[in-house]
Design a protein around this motif. Structure first.
Motif, mmCIF file in Angstrom:
data_model
loop_
_atom_site.group_PDB
_atom_site.id
_atom_site.type_symbol
_atom_site.label_atom_id
_atom_site.label_comp_id
_atom_site.label_asym_id
_atom_site.label_seq_id
_atom_site.Cartn_x
_atom_site.Cartn_y
_atom_site.Cartn_z
ATOM 1 N N GLY A 197 -17.720 9.072 -10.137
ATOM 2 C CA GLY A 197 -18.493 8.928 -9.027
ATOM 3 C C GLY A 197 -17.521 8.602 -7.724
ATOM 4 O O GLY A 197 -18.020 8.281 -6.606
ATOM 5 N N SER A 198 -16.265 8.524 -8.141
ATOM 6 C CA SER A 198 -15.137 8.313 -7.056
ATOM 7 C C SER A 198 -14.797 9.423 -6.560
ATOM 8 O O SER A 198 -13.651 10.245 -6.925
ATOM 9 C CB SER A 198 -14.144 7.321 -7.539
ATOM 10 N N TYR A 199 -15.342 10.210 -5.379
ATOM 11 C CA TYR A 199 -15.162 11.418 -4.849
ATOM 12 C C TYR A 199 -14.018 11.354 -3.903
ATOM 13 O O TYR A 199 -13.890 10.073 -3.135
ATOM 14 C CB TYR A 199 -16.288 11.927 -4.263
ATOM 15 N N PRO A 200 -13.184 12.362 -3.490
ATOM 16 C CA PRO A 200 -11.997 12.496 -2.646
ATOM 17 C C PRO A 200 -12.603 11.625 -1.485
ATOM 18 O O PRO A 200 -13.810 12.470 -0.743
ATOM 19 C CB PRO A 200 -11.390 13.791 -2.444
ATOM 20 N N GLY A 201 -11.961 11.002 -0.524
ATOM 21 C CA GLY A 201 -12.131 10.532 0.643
ATOM 22 C C GLY A 201 -10.811 9.953 1.355
ATOM 23 O O GLY A 201 -9.861 10.201 0.897
ATOM 24 N N PRO A 202 -11.102 9.496 2.640
ATOM 25 C CA PRO A 202 -9.748 8.944 3.373
ATOM 26 C C PRO A 202 -8.800 8.090 2.690
ATOM 27 O O PRO A 202 -7.552 7.898 2.776
ATOM 28 C CB PRO A 202 -10.209 8.445 4.669
ATOM 29 N N ARG A 203 -9.436 7.306 2.051
ATOM 30 C CA ARG A 203 -8.644 6.227 1.137
ATOM 31 C C ARG A 203 -7.946 6.581 0.090
ATOM 32 O O ARG A 203 -6.746 6.126 -0.577
ATOM 33 C CB ARG A 203 -9.685 5.291 0.417
ATOM 34 N N TRP A 204 -8.151 8.069 -0.314
ATOM 35 C CA TRP A 204 -7.217 8.708 -1.423
ATOM 36 C C TRP A 204 -5.640 8.782 -0.978
ATOM 37 O O TRP A 204 -4.961 8.998 -1.779
ATOM 38 C CB TRP A 204 -8.084 9.914 -1.904
ATOM 39 N N VAL A 205 -5.599 8.980 0.345
ATOM 40 C CA VAL A 205 -4.313 9.229 0.938
ATOM 41 C C VAL A 205 -3.356 8.073 0.578
ATOM 42 O O VAL A 205 -2.251 8.074 0.692
ATOM 43 C CB VAL A 205 -4.363 9.462 2.294
ATOM 44 N N LEU A 206 -3.963 6.982 0.440
ATOM 45 C CA LEU A 206 -3.268 5.602 0.378
ATOM 46 C C LEU A 206 -2.620 5.546 -1.021
ATOM 47 O O LEU A 206 -1.522 4.964 -1.282
ATOM 48 C CB LEU A 206 -4.218 4.419 0.301
ATOM 49 N N ALA A 207 -2.885 6.641 -1.793
ATOM 50 C CA ALA A 207 -2.231 6.604 -3.252
ATOM 51 C C ALA A 207 -0.792 7.270 -2.918
ATOM 52 O O ALA A 207 0.217 6.743 -3.829
ATOM 53 C CB ALA A 207 -2.881 7.582 -4.312
ATOM 54 N N LEU A 208 -0.483 8.005 -2.027
ATOM 55 C CA LEU A 208 0.673 8.434 -1.950
ATOM 56 C C LEU A 208 1.892 7.583 -1.509
ATOM 57 O O LEU A 208 2.848 7.354 -2.308
ATOM 58 C CB LEU A 208 0.694 9.676 -0.736
ATOM 59 N N PRO A 209 1.546 6.735 -0.537
ATOM 60 C CA PRO A 209 2.743 5.421 -0.204
ATOM 61 C C PRO A 209 2.920 4.441 -1.357
ATOM 62 O O PRO A 209 4.025 4.043 -1.934
ATOM 63 C CB PRO A 209 2.217 5.145 1.144
ATOM 64 N N ALA A 210 1.620 4.377 -2.099
ATOM 65 C CA ALA A 210 1.748 3.492 -3.083
ATOM 66 C C ALA A 210 2.557 3.970 -4.149
ATOM 67 O O ALA A 210 3.545 3.181 -4.855
ATOM 68 C CB ALA A 210 0.354 3.061 -3.790
ATOM 69 N N LEU A 211 2.451 5.256 -4.659
ATOM 70 C CA LEU A 211 3.141 5.962 -5.605
ATOM 71 C C LEU A 211 4.923 6.035 -5.122
ATOM 72 O O LEU A 211 5.439 5.649 -5.995
ATOM 73 C CB LEU A 211 2.909 7.099 -6.071
ATOM 74 N N ALA A 212 4.921 6.027 -3.849
ATOM 75 C CA ALA A 212 6.343 6.518 -3.305
ATOM 76 C C ALA A 212 6.977 4.879 -3.218
ATOM 77 O O ALA A 212 8.137 4.868 -3.906
ATOM 78 C CB ALA A 212 6.218 6.562 -1.969
ATOM 79 N N LEU A 213 6.178 3.861 -3.083
ATOM 80 C CA LEU A 213 7.083 2.433 -3.310
ATOM 81 C C LEU A 213 7.290 2.319 -4.840
ATOM 82 O O LEU A 213 8.197 1.592 -5.050
ATOM 83 C CB LEU A 213 5.857 1.389 -2.558
ATOM 84 N N GLN A 214 6.326 2.527 -5.579
ATOM 85 C CA GLN A 214 6.495 2.449 -7.169
ATOM 86 C C GLN A 214 7.720 3.334 -7.545
ATOM 87 O O GLN A 214 8.771 2.725 -8.384
ATOM 88 C CB GLN A 214 5.381 2.689 -7.868
ATOM 89 N N PHE A 215 8.024 4.431 -7.097
ATOM 90 C CA PHE A 215 9.101 5.113 -7.487
ATOM 91 C C PHE A 215 10.546 4.656 -6.991
ATOM 92 O O PHE A 215 11.245 4.594 -7.803
ATOM 93 C CB PHE A 215 8.867 6.646 -6.683
ATOM 94 N N VAL A 216 10.641 4.222 -5.677
ATOM 95 C CA VAL A 216 11.652 3.584 -5.346
ATOM 96 C C VAL A 216 12.048 2.128 -6.337
ATOM 97 O O VAL A 216 13.192 2.000 -6.594
ATOM 98 C CB VAL A 216 11.263 3.084 -3.894
#
Length: 299
Positions: A167-186
Motif C-alpha cells: 500500500g505504499s504507492y509512489p509519491g513526492p516523499r519517495w524522492v527523499l530516498a535519493l539524498p538519504a542513500l547519497a548520504l549513506q554512500f558517503v
C-alpha cells in the motif's frame, strides 16, 4: 660538464643529492589536494573496476545476477520468520507496515555491512594490483563501496515492489530516498577506507568484523522499532540507538518509502544527523586512509 659538477656532489647526504638532481621517493604520499586530483583522474578505472567485481561476484552461480535480487529478499524472509512471527518484534508497528519496514532495514543495513566487509580486504586482497601498478590506493576502497551501491540499486527493485504490495504507492516523499542513500554512500566510503587501512596491516581484523557487525545490526533497529522496544528504559539508551548512523539512514529511507511510517517516528533533526555522519566519516576516513598511502603493499 658532468665532470665539472661531480665535485659539487661529493659528500652530500643521499636525500640532498637526490633532490639536487630532481629525484623523489618512489611511492611517496602526495599532498592531499594533489591526491584528490589523481584519484579523480582515475574515476573511470574506479567505475569499471567496481562493475567488473559486481559482474564476477555471481559468475559461478547458475542463476548469475539474479542472486543480486534473491539474496537480500531471502535475508528479509528469514528475519521476518524469526523476528516478526516467532519473536514478535513487530510490536507497535501495523502489519501492513512491518514487512516493508523490515525489508528496508535489511537492505539499508546490508549496504553498509557489505561495504565494511569488502573494505577490510580492499588492500590485502588485491596486493598484486597494488604492487604492480602505481595509482591512488583510495581507488580500491572507493570501488568496493561503489560496487555495493550498485548492488543496492538492484535490491531497490525488490524494495519498491514490496512497498507497493503493502500500500505504499509512489509519491513526492519517495524522492527523499535519493539524498538519504547519497548520504549513506558517503558515510560508507569513509568507513570502507578506515577498514581498508586497518585490514591492510592486520589481516585477522577480518575475523573480528562479523561479530562487530552483528552487534551493530541488533542495536540499529533493523527488525524492531527502537522507541517501542526500549519503552521504560533509560532515555539515553534510546537516544544513542536512534542516532547511530545506520538507524538514522534506515529511518530516512523508511520515511521516504513507507506511507504508514510518518514523521512522528523520526527523532528530531534527523537530516542534520544524517549529514553530520556522512561528512564526519567521509572526510575523516579519507584523510585516515591517505595518511598511510605509502605503506600499502609493503612488508
Amino acid at each position: 660538464m658532468n665532470s665539472a659538477l661531480q665535485p659539487l656532489d661529493e659528500g652530500l647526504p643521499p636525500a640532498e643529492l637526490a633532490a639536487r638532481h630532481g629525484l623523489s621517493v618512489s611511492g611517496a604520499r602526495p599532498a592531499l589536494p594533489e591526491y584528490v586530483r589523481r584519484l579523480w583522474g582515475r574515476r573511470h578505472f574506479v567505475v569499471a573496476f567496481s562493475s567488473a567485481k559486481l559482474t564476477a561476484q555471481y559468475s559461478q552461480a547458475k542463476l548469475g545476477q539474479i542472486w543480486q535480487l534473491v539474496t537480500p529478499l531471502l535475508n528479509a524472509a528469514v528475519y521476518y520468520l524469526i523476528f516478526g512471527l516467532i519473536l514478535g518484534t513487530r510490536r507497535g508497528i501495523p502489519h501492513d507496515v512491518f514487512i516493508p519496514f523490515l525489508v528496508t532495514g535489511v537492505f539499508i543495513f546490508n549496504f553498509t555491512q557489505s561495504s565494511v566487509t569488502a573494505g577490510v580486504r580492499a588492500i590485502s586482497g588485491n596486493l598484486g594490483l597494488v604492487r604492480a601498478l602505481h595509482f591512488p590506493r583510495a581507488a580500491l576502497p572507493v570501488s568496493f563501496a561503489l560496487q555495493q551501491l550498485q548492488q543496492l540499486l538492484y535490491s531497490m527493485v525488490i524494495l519498491v515492489v514490496v512497498a507497493i504490495a503493502f500500500g505504499s504507492y509512489p509519491g513526492p516523499r519517495w524522492v527523499l530516498a535519493l539524498p538519504a542513500l547519497a548520504l549513506q554512500f558517503v558515510f560508507n566510503v569513509g568507513l570502507t577506507m578506515i577498514m581498508a587501512r586497518l585490514g591492510s596491516r592486520t589481516p585477522d581484523f577480518a575475523q573480528l568484523m562479523p561479530f562487530v557487525l552483528r552487534t551493530w545490526m541488533y542495536a540499529s533497529g533493523v527488525m524492531y522499532s527502537i522507541p517501542v522496544m526500549l519503552e521504560g528504559k533509560p532515555e539515553w539508551i534510546k537516544v544513542a540507538l536512534q542516532h547511530n548512523p545506520l538507524a538514522v539512514y534506515m529511518d530516512l529511507v523508511r520515511y521516504a518509502l513507507i506511507h504508514g511510517y510518518g514523521a512522528d517516528n523520526l527523532p528530531a533533526h534527523i537530516w542534520l544527523y544524517g549529514l553530520g555522519w556522512a561528512v564526519l566519516l567521509g572526510v575523516a576516513g579519507f584523510i585516515y586512509f591517505w595518511k598511510a598511502e605509502e605503506q600499502y603493499g609493503r612488508g
